[in-house]
Motif scaffolding. Structure first.
Motif, short mmCIF file in Angstrom:
data_model
loop_
_atom_site.label_atom_id
_atom_site.label_comp_id
_atom_site.label_asym_id
_atom_site.label_seq_id
_atom_site.Cartn_x
_atom_site.Cartn_y
_atom_site.Cartn_z
N ILE A 197 0.87 -1.18 0.00
CA ILE A 197 0.00 0.00 0.00
C ILE A 197 0.90 1.22 0.00
O ILE A 197 1.74 1.39 0.87
CB ILE A 197 -0.94 0.00 1.23
CG1 ILE A 197 -1.82 -1.24 1.22
CG2 ILE A 197 -1.77 1.27 1.25
CD1 ILE A 197 -2.62 -1.43 2.48
N TYR A 201 -11.80 14.43 1.88
CA TYR A 201 -12.14 13.09 1.37
C TYR A 201 -13.39 12.56 2.09
O TYR A 201 -14.30 12.02 1.45
CB TYR A 201 -10.96 12.14 1.56
CG TYR A 201 -11.20 10.76 1.01
CD1 TYR A 201 -10.92 10.48 -0.32
CD2 TYR A 201 -11.70 9.74 1.81
CE1 TYR A 201 -11.14 9.21 -0.84
CE2 TYR A 201 -11.93 8.48 1.30
CZ TYR A 201 -11.64 8.21 -0.02
OH TYR A 201 -11.88 6.96 -0.53
N HIS A 224 -17.00 11.81 0.30
CA HIS A 224 -17.39 10.40 0.24
C HIS A 224 -18.23 10.02 1.46
O HIS A 224 -17.98 9.00 2.11
CB HIS A 224 -16.15 9.52 0.14
CG HIS A 224 -15.34 9.77 -1.09
ND1 HIS A 224 -15.71 9.29 -2.33
CD2 HIS A 224 -14.20 10.48 -1.28
CE1 HIS A 224 -14.82 9.69 -3.23
NE2 HIS A 224 -13.91 10.42 -2.62
N GLN A 279 -9.06 2.70 6.96
CA GLN A 279 -9.22 2.44 5.52
C GLN A 279 -9.47 3.74 4.76
O GLN A 279 -8.91 3.97 3.69
CB GLN A 279 -10.38 1.47 5.32
CG GLN A 279 -10.69 1.13 3.89
CD GLN A 279 -11.90 0.21 3.78
OE1 GLN A 279 -12.47 -0.24 4.76
NE2 GLN A 279 -12.30 -0.05 2.56
N LEU A 280 -10.29 4.60 5.32
CA LEU A 280 -10.64 5.85 4.65
C LEU A 280 -9.47 6.82 4.63
O LEU A 280 -9.23 7.50 3.61
CB LEU A 280 -11.86 6.48 5.33
CG LEU A 280 -13.14 5.64 5.23
CD1 LEU A 280 -14.24 6.21 6.11
CD2 LEU A 280 -13.59 5.52 3.79
N THR A 340 -6.32 5.97 4.67
CA THR A 340 -5.39 5.39 3.68
C THR A 340 -5.83 5.73 2.27
O THR A 340 -5.01 6.17 1.44
CB THR A 340 -5.30 3.86 3.87
OG1 THR A 340 -4.81 3.59 5.19
CG2 THR A 340 -4.41 3.22 2.83
N SER A 341 -7.11 5.58 1.98
CA SER A 341 -7.63 5.90 0.64
C SER A 341 -7.43 7.37 0.30
O SER A 341 -7.05 7.72 -0.82
CB SER A 341 -9.11 5.53 0.54
OG SER A 341 -9.28 4.14 0.65
N GLU A 368 -5.04 8.63 -2.76
CA GLU A 368 -5.65 9.44 -3.82
C GLU A 368 -4.97 10.79 -3.97
O GLU A 368 -4.73 11.28 -5.07
CB GLU A 368 -7.14 9.62 -3.52
CG GLU A 368 -7.90 10.42 -4.56
CD GLU A 368 -9.37 10.56 -4.19
OE1 GLU A 368 -9.79 11.69 -3.86
OE2 GLU A 368 -10.09 9.53 -4.21
#
Length: 116
Positions: free
Chosen positions: A69, A89, A93, A103-104, A106-107, A111
């Motif tokens: 990752i 973000y 979202h 998780q969010l 990291t995303s 991005e």
């Protein structure tokens, strides 16, 4: 037993149990706490510390090649900037804010700061 140990034990036993994870809704609430509220500094600190912890973990995984990752946050980017990226973000979202905060975050970092 010392008085402080008894007090600590009472506090631990009397504290309500929390969920085993921190979700995006909880993180968004902490990060967007309005200035002037009684818990503003506590929640802002919670938000920043959580996000920086995830960011540091990603950086460690990248540098040591122990993780596939990848987010490449440039040198000089501040914790406040990273926090802004994550808040944006989460706002954009909202349909997935029920997912794990880790998780969010990291995303959001992948991005916004892709490795090239």
């Amino acid at each position: 037993m010392k008085w402080w140990a008894a007090g600590l034990l009472t506090l631990v036993v009397a504290s309500p149990a929390e969920a085993a994870y921190f979700d995006g809704n909880q993180l968004y609430a902490a990060c967007t706490t309005q200035q002037g509220t009684y818990n503003y500094f506590q929640e802002q600190s919670r938000c920043l510390a959580y996000i920086e912890g995830i960011s540091d973990g990603l950086e460690y995984g990248r540098v040591t090649q122990k993780s596939s990752i990848r987010a490449c946050v440039p040198a000089g980017v501040t914790g406040g900037q990273i926090m802004d990226v994550v808040i944006r973000y989460l706002w954009q979202h909202s349909e997935i804010r029920h997912l794990l905060a880790s998780q969010l975050v990291t995303s959001a970092l992948i991005e916004s700061f892709p490795c090239r």
